[in-house]
Design a protein around this motif. Sequence first.
Motif, PDB file in Angstrom:
ATOM      1  N   ALA A  39     -37.303 -36.823  15.670  1.00 29.48           N
ATOM      2  CA  ALA A  39     -38.424 -35.889  15.522  1.00 29.48           C
ATOM      3  C   ALA A  39     -39.079 -36.063  14.151  1.00 29.48           C
ATOM      4  O   ALA A  39     -40.311 -36.058  14.034  1.00 29.48           O
ATOM      5  N   LEU A  40     -38.268 -36.234  13.124  1.00 30.70           N
ATOM      6  CA  LEU A  40     -38.824 -36.431  11.778  1.00 30.70           C
ATOM      7  C   LEU A  40     -39.710 -37.668  11.745  1.00 30.70           C
ATOM      8  O   LEU A  40     -40.807 -37.649  11.176  1.00 30.70           O
ATOM      9  N   ALA A  41     -39.256 -38.742  12.401  1.00 32.08           N
ATOM     10  CA  ALA A  41     -40.034 -39.981  12.416  1.00 32.08           C
ATOM     11  C   ALA A  41     -41.333 -39.784  13.201  1.00 32.08           C
ATOM     12  O   ALA A  41     -42.408 -40.222  12.778  1.00 32.08           O
ATOM     13  N   LEU A  42     -41.255 -39.111  14.346  1.00 33.62           N
ATOM     14  CA  LEU A  42     -42.432 -38.956  15.209  1.00 33.62           C
ATOM     15  C   LEU A  42     -43.461 -37.996  14.609  1.00 33.62           C
ATOM     16  O   LEU A  42     -44.659 -38.150  14.828  1.00 33.62           O
ATOM     17  N   LEU A  43     -42.991 -36.986  13.880  1.00 31.97           N
ATOM     18  CA  LEU A  43     -43.905 -35.950  13.388  1.00 31.97           C
ATOM     19  C   LEU A  43     -44.435 -36.252  11.992  1.00 31.97           C
ATOM     20  O   LEU A  43     -45.404 -35.626  11.547  1.00 31.97           O
ATOM     21  N   GLY A  44     -43.788 -37.188  11.302  1.00 32.87           N
ATOM     22  CA  GLY A  44     -44.327 -37.704  10.037  1.00 32.87           C
ATOM     23  C   GLY A  44     -44.625 -36.622   9.014  1.00 32.87           C
ATOM     24  O   GLY A  44     -43.830 -35.712   8.783  1.00 32.87           O
ATOM     25  N   GLU A  45     -45.805 -36.729   8.444  1.00 29.76           N
ATOM     26  CA  GLU A  45     -46.115 -35.852   7.319  1.00 29.76           C
ATOM     27  C   GLU A  45     -46.463 -34.424   7.740  1.00 29.76           C
ATOM     28  O   GLU A  45     -46.700 -33.570   6.885  1.00 29.76           O
ATOM     29  N   ASN A  46     -46.476 -34.174   9.069  1.00 31.93           N
ATOM     30  CA  ASN A  46     -46.624 -32.785   9.494  1.00 31.93           C
ATOM     31  C   ASN A  46     -45.385 -31.964   9.172  1.00 31.93           C
ATOM     32  O   ASN A  46     -45.429 -30.738   9.146  1.00 31.93           O
ATOM     33  N   VAL A  47     -44.259 -32.646   8.954  1.00 30.77           N
ATOM     34  CA  VAL A  47     -42.994 -31.947   8.691  1.00 30.77           C
ATOM     35  C   VAL A  47     -42.924 -31.529   7.232  1.00 30.77           C
ATOM     36  O   VAL A  47     -43.155 -32.329   6.335  1.00 30.77           O
ATOM     37  N   TYR A  48     -42.592 -30.256   6.996  1.00 29.72           N
ATOM     38  CA  TYR A  48     -42.378 -29.848   5.599  1.00 29.72           C
ATOM     39  C   TYR A  48     -40.922 -29.592   5.288  1.00 29.72           C
ATOM     40  O   TYR A  48     -40.560 -29.429   4.123  1.00 29.72           O
ATOM     41  N   GLY A  49     -40.070 -29.560   6.305  1.00 27.45           N
ATOM     42  CA  GLY A  49     -38.658 -29.366   6.005  1.00 27.45           C
ATOM     43  C   GLY A  49     -37.846 -29.141   7.263  1.00 27.45           C
ATOM     44  O   GLY A  49     -38.380 -29.173   8.384  1.00 27.45           O
ATOM     45  N   THR A  50     -36.553 -28.939   7.069  1.00 29.63           N
ATOM     46  CA  THR A  50     -35.657 -28.688   8.197  1.00 29.63           C
ATOM     47  C   THR A  50     -34.861 -27.417   7.928  1.00 29.63           C
ATOM     48  O   THR A  50     -34.739 -26.970   6.785  1.00 29.63           O
ATOM     49  N   ASP A  51     -34.340 -26.850   9.026  1.00 31.18           N
ATOM     50  CA  ASP A  51     -33.406 -25.724   8.966  1.00 31.18           C
ATOM     51  C   ASP A  51     -33.942 -24.562   8.127  1.00 31.18           C
ATOM     52  O   ASP A  51     -34.928 -23.979   8.477  1.00 31.18           O
ATOM     53  N   GLU A  52     -33.304 -24.265   6.995  1.00 25.89           N
ATOM     54  CA  GLU A  52     -33.670 -23.059   6.238  1.00 25.89           C
ATOM     55  C   GLU A  52     -34.862 -23.277   5.302  1.00 25.89           C
ATOM     56  O   GLU A  52     -35.244 -22.360   4.571  1.00 25.89           O
ATOM     57  N   ALA A  53     -35.432 -24.471   5.281  1.00 26.14           N
ATOM     58  CA  ALA A  53     -36.549 -24.747   4.366  1.00 26.14           C
ATOM     59  C   ALA A  53     -37.673 -23.736   4.576  1.00 26.14           C
ATOM     60  O   ALA A  53     -37.982 -23.373   5.705  1.00 26.14           O
ATOM     61  N   ASP A  54     -38.271 -23.269   3.496  1.00 29.58           N
ATOM     62  CA  ASP A  54     -39.482 -22.462   3.679  1.00 29.58           C
ATOM     63  C   ASP A  54     -40.612 -23.076   2.871  1.00 29.58           C
ATOM     64  O   ASP A  54     -40.394 -23.738   1.855  1.00 29.58           O
ATOM     65  N   LEU A  55     -41.827 -22.830   3.372  1.00 24.29           N
ATOM     66  CA  LEU A  55     -42.986 -23.560   2.873  1.00 24.29           C
ATOM     67  C   LEU A  55     -43.257 -23.262   1.397  1.00 24.29           C
ATOM     68  O   LEU A  55     -43.651 -24.165   0.642  1.00 24.29           O
ATOM     69  N   ALA A  56     -43.020 -22.026   0.958  1.00 26.00           N
ATOM     70  CA  ALA A  56     -43.268 -21.698  -0.450  1.00 26.00           C
ATOM     71  C   ALA A  56     -42.303 -22.475  -1.344  1.00 26.00           C
ATOM     72  O   ALA A  56     -42.709 -23.063  -2.360  1.00 26.00           O
ATOM     73  N   THR A  57     -41.025 -22.497  -0.969  1.00 26.86           N
ATOM     74  CA  THR A  57     -40.028 -23.215  -1.761  1.00 26.86           C
ATOM     75  C   THR A  57     -40.333 -24.706  -1.791  1.00 26.86           C
ATOM     76  O   THR A  57     -40.217 -25.359  -2.838  1.00 26.86           O
ATOM     77  N   VAL A  58     -40.750 -25.250  -0.646  1.00 22.71           N
ATOM     78  CA  VAL A  58     -41.097 -26.667  -0.564  1.00 22.71           C
ATOM     79  C   VAL A  58     -42.294 -26.980  -1.465  1.00 22.71           C
ATOM     80  O   VAL A  58     -42.299 -27.974  -2.198  1.00 22.71           O
ATOM     81  N   ALA A  59     -43.313 -26.105  -1.439  1.00 21.16           N
ATOM     82  CA  ALA A  59     -44.494 -26.332  -2.275  1.00 21.16           C
ATOM     83  C   ALA A  59     -44.132 -26.233  -3.755  1.00 21.16           C
ATOM     84  O   ALA A  59     -44.598 -27.045  -4.581  1.00 21.16           O
ATOM     85  N   LEU A  60     -43.291 -25.268  -4.118  1.00 20.69           N
ATOM     86  CA  LEU A  60     -42.885 -25.121  -5.521  1.00 20.69           C
ATOM     87  C   LEU A  60     -42.050 -26.325  -5.969  1.00 20.69           C
ATOM     88  O   LEU A  60     -42.165 -26.778  -7.115  1.00 20.69           O
ATOM     89  N   ALA A  61     -41.232 -26.862  -5.059  1.00 21.87           N
ATOM     90  CA  ALA A  61     -40.445 -28.052  -5.397  1.00 21.87           C
ATOM     91  C   ALA A  61     -41.364 -29.255  -5.605  1.00 21.87           C
ATOM     92  O   ALA A  61     -41.173 -30.050  -6.532  1.00 21.87           O
ATOM     93  N   ALA A  62     -42.393 -29.398  -4.758  1.00 19.53           N
ATOM     94  CA  ALA A  62     -43.334 -30.513  -4.904  1.00 19.53           C
ATOM     95  C   ALA A  62     -44.063 -30.424  -6.244  1.00 19.53           C
ATOM     96  O   ALA A  62     -44.236 -31.421  -6.955  1.00 19.53           O
ATOM     97  N   LEU A  63     -44.462 -29.213  -6.625  1.00 16.43           N
ATOM     98  CA  LEU A  63     -45.118 -29.029  -7.923  1.00 16.43           C
ATOM     99  C   LEU A  63     -44.154 -29.356  -9.060  1.00 16.43           C
ATOM    100  O   LEU A  63     -44.550 -29.947 -10.073  1.00 16.43           O
ATOM    101  N   GLY A  64     -42.888 -28.968  -8.899  1.00 14.78           N
ATOM    102  CA  GLY A  64     -41.881 -29.279  -9.916  1.00 14.78           C
ATOM    103  C   GLY A  64     -41.755 -30.786 -10.122  1.00 14.78           C
ATOM    104  O   GLY A  64     -41.718 -31.266 -11.255  1.00 14.78           O
ATOM    105  N   ARG A  65     -41.750 -31.533  -9.013  1.00 16.24           N
ATOM    106  CA  ARG A  65     -41.666 -32.993  -9.115  1.00 16.24           C
ATOM    107  C   ARG A  65     -42.911 -33.580  -9.777  1.00 16.24           C
ATOM    108  O   ARG A  65     -42.857 -34.647 -10.387  1.00 16.24           O
ATOM    109  N   ALA A  66     -44.039 -32.859  -9.660  1.00 17.78           N
ATOM    110  CA  ALA A  66     -45.277 -33.324 -10.303  1.00 17.78           C
ATOM    111  C   ALA A  66     -45.339 -32.891 -11.767  1.00 17.78           C
ATOM    112  O   ALA A  66     -46.384 -33.024 -12.410  1.00 17.78           O
ATOM    113  N   GLY A  67     -44.239 -32.319 -12.295  1.00 19.94           N
ATOM    114  CA  GLY A  67     -44.186 -31.990 -13.711  1.00 19.94           C
ATOM    115  C   GLY A  67     -44.602 -30.570 -14.056  1.00 19.94           C
ATOM    116  O   GLY A  67     -44.752 -30.225 -15.227  1.00 19.94           O
ATOM    117  N   VAL A  68     -44.769 -29.738 -13.040  1.00 24.83           N
ATOM    118  CA  VAL A  68     -45.203 -28.360 -13.278  1.00 24.83           C
ATOM    119  C   VAL A  68     -43.964 -27.464 -13.441  1.00 24.83           C
ATOM    120  O   VAL A  68     -43.108 -27.440 -12.563  1.00 24.83           O
TER     121      VAL A  68
END
Lengths: 379, 379
Positions: free
Chosen positions: A244-273
Motif C-alpha cells: 500500500a505504501l508503494a502504491l499510494l506514494g506521496e499521498n501517504v503521510y504516515g502509518t498507525d498512530e501517526a498524526d498529520l500535525a506531528t508529521v508536519a512538525l517533524a518535516a519542519l524540524g528536518r528543514a532546520g526549523v
Amino acid sequence: MGSDGDGPVAELLSIGSELLAGETIDTNAAFLGSALARLGIPLRSIRALPDERALIAAAFADARARAPLVIATGGLGPTHDDLTREGLADALGEELTPDDALKAQLRERFAAFGTMPESNLRQALRAASAEALPNPIGSAPGWWVDRDGCVTVLMPGVPSEMRRMWDEQIAPRTGDRFALRPVHAGEVKTFGIGESALAELVGDLLEVPGEGLEAGIYAHDDGVHLRFWTRGDAAALDAPVARALALLGENVYGTDEADLATVALAALGRAGVTTVASWEANTGGTLLSVLAAAEPAPGAARFVGGVLDGGGATPAPVADAVIQLSLLPTDAHGRSRVRVSVSGAANLPMVEVRVHGSGIQRQRRAAFAALDQVRRGFS
Amino acid sequence: MGSDGDGPVAELLSIGSELLAGETIDTNAAFLGSALARLGIPLRSIRALPDERALIAAAFADARARAPLVIATGGLGPTHDDLTREGLADALGEELTPDDALKAQLRERFAAFGTMPESNLRQALRAASAEALPNPIGSAPGWWVDRDGCVTVLMPGVPSEMRRMWDEQIAPRTGDRFALRPVHAGEVKTFGIGESALAELVGDLLEVPGEGLEAGIYAHDDGVHLRFWTRGDAAALDAPVARALALLGENVYGTDEADLATVALAALGRAGVTTVASWEANTGGTLLSVLAAAEPAPGAARFVGGVLDGGGATPAPVADAVIQLSLLPTDAHGRSRVRVSVSGAANLPMVEVRVHGSGIQRQRRAAFAALDQVRRGFS
C-alpha cells in the motif's frame, strides 16, 4: 473493523439521560469500541439509555441474551437518578444488599475530604453474583458479573475513571475469560485523495489483502485511512502495508498512530526549523487547535503559538517559521479552496488546494490541508 | 431531559461499522437528541449498529415495536456496505424497487461532475411505503415511512446532509405528524461549585420547580448547569430561572446559550480591553483552543492568538491584555491547582484555584477555570 467471523462479540450500554438529550457526546463508546476491537471481541451494538430503571433492566436482559459480553458505563453515582445497579439486578433477578467491605472503602475514601454524604452509601450496594472492582480515582466501584454464560461489566461514566478501570482490570480479565487472540492492525494514512481514488490505486489489495487478513477504507477529516487487520500473526500485516505504501506514494503521510500535525512538525524540524507559529484566517482557529494538541517530539519543530486574523494586523508569535493559512470564500458551486504558505527559516511558496465539506468540518479540513502541504513541501 | 410523561418518544439507530470500532464519534446522535428534545419527542434509545443487514432489520423491528418515531442515520451510500435501505425493507416486509424519478435526479446530479458510477443506482431503490425526501447537498435521498402507527425516517450519515434534511424536512413533518407541543427550556450556567453544592443552594427548586415544570442538574467541563423545562408556556420558566439566579449569585456566568469564553471576552471588553492574547503552560493548548472557538461579539475583547510555554520564552502576541494560565503539578493526593492572572490594559492579580479530573479533562477544566476567574475578576 468489519465482520468478525465466529469469535465472541460484545454489546455496550451507555447509561445517562444527558446522552439522549444531546447534552453529552458519548466519547466512552468510541474508546471502548476501539479497545474492544483491538482486544478481539468487537462491539456489535452500542445503546444509549436514559436513567430509567425499567428500560435499563430490559436493555440488560436483551443484550445478555444476544452477547457473551455486555458492558455498561454510567449511572453508578450516588444520587437517586443513578439506577444502573438496580437495572442490572432486576435483569439478573437479584436483590441489592449493602456490602460491608465497600462501605468501609467508601468511608475511608471520604475521610480525606470530610464526612461522607449518606447518599454515597448507595454505591456500596451489590448484587450477590457481582464482584466489586476497585475504582482508585472515584467513589463508584465497578462490577464484574459472570453468570449464565454472559459476563456483564459495570463501569463509571466519568471518562478518566472508566479508562483506568478498563486498562487495569476489565481488559486483562476479558482477555483471560474469553481466551482472546488480540486483533493486530496496520494503518496507512493518506491526505489529498478521496476514498474511491484510493480504492483504485490499491486495486485488489482491498478485496484480497492476504490470507487471514481483512481490509477497509475510512474517511476522516485528517484524510482517508487504509486499514488491514488480522487475528493471526502480526507479521502478516507487513506485506500489504508495504505494498500500500508503494502504491499510494506521496499521498501517504504516515502509518498507525501517526498524526498529520506531528508529521508536519517533524518535516519542519528536518528543514532546520526549531520553533513554528501559525497565522490563519476564516478557519475558526482550527490550525492553532490542531497544532496545540500535537505531542512534542525530539527533532521536530515546536509549536509556540499562533494568531487569528480578525481584520487586525497582529503579527504571529516570534518563531523560526510561520505557517499561514486562509480559507477562501466558497464559490458559486459551494466549493472552497485554502491558500497555504510557510515563511521564515523554511520557505514554502503559496499554494491553493481544494477542501470539501461545510461549517466546522471544512474549517478542520482546511487545517489538515495546510499541514499536508507543509508535510509535502518539506518531506 | 429526564422523564417525559405520556408524550410520544423516539428511538435512533446510528448505522455504520466505523461507529462500533471507535473510528468515528457519533455527533449526529447528540444533534438529534437535542433537536428531538426541543421538538417535544424525546429520544428513549440510541443504538449504534454495524453495516449488517440482519442486525439492522432486527433493530428496526424492535424499535418500531417500541416507539412511534424511529430515526436512522447512515448506511445510505452507494456501496454494497450500505444496507440501511435493505434492513428497513426487510423489517417492513417489502421489496426494494428502482424509482424512476430518483434515478433521473441522480443522473442529473452527476451530470455536473461527469458520469455516474453504476453503483450509485442503489440510491434510487425504494420500498413501496417509503416517500423519498430530497437531499440538496448529497446523493442519498432520505426516506419517510408512515406505516402501522410508526413513522420511520432514514437520513444520510454525513452530518451536514443530515442536519439540513432534519431542519428543512424531518423536523417540520414530525411536528405536524405528532401535533407536538415544543419543549421550552431555561438553563442557568455556573462555574466554581459542584453538583451537590449547587443542589443545596437551590433547595427545593430542584424537586418542585413549579407547575408543569421539570428541573435537572448537569455537570460539564465548563461547569454545572441547572436546567428547567416545560411543554407548556415558556413564560413559566421565568420565575424559577430568576430564583436560581438569585440563589446561585456570582457562581452564575450566564444563561441558555452563554459560553464561558464569550462571557470572559465580554467582561474584558467592558474593562476596556479590545484585543486579548493567551499564555498557557501544561494545559495542552486548551485555553487557546477554547478562546479560538469563541464567536466574536460586539463590544467584547477579540482573541488574537496565544502561545504555549514549552520551556521557551516566546512572548504572547501583541494585545491589550494577556490571560496567563499555568496548570501546577498534581499533589500527593492527585489534586491539581491552576494559577491564573491577567496583565496589560486590564489587570487581575494572580489567583490559584482547584481543578478536578485528570488528563485532557483536567486540561480543559483548567482553561475554563481561567476564563471563570477572568469573568469574576472583571464582572
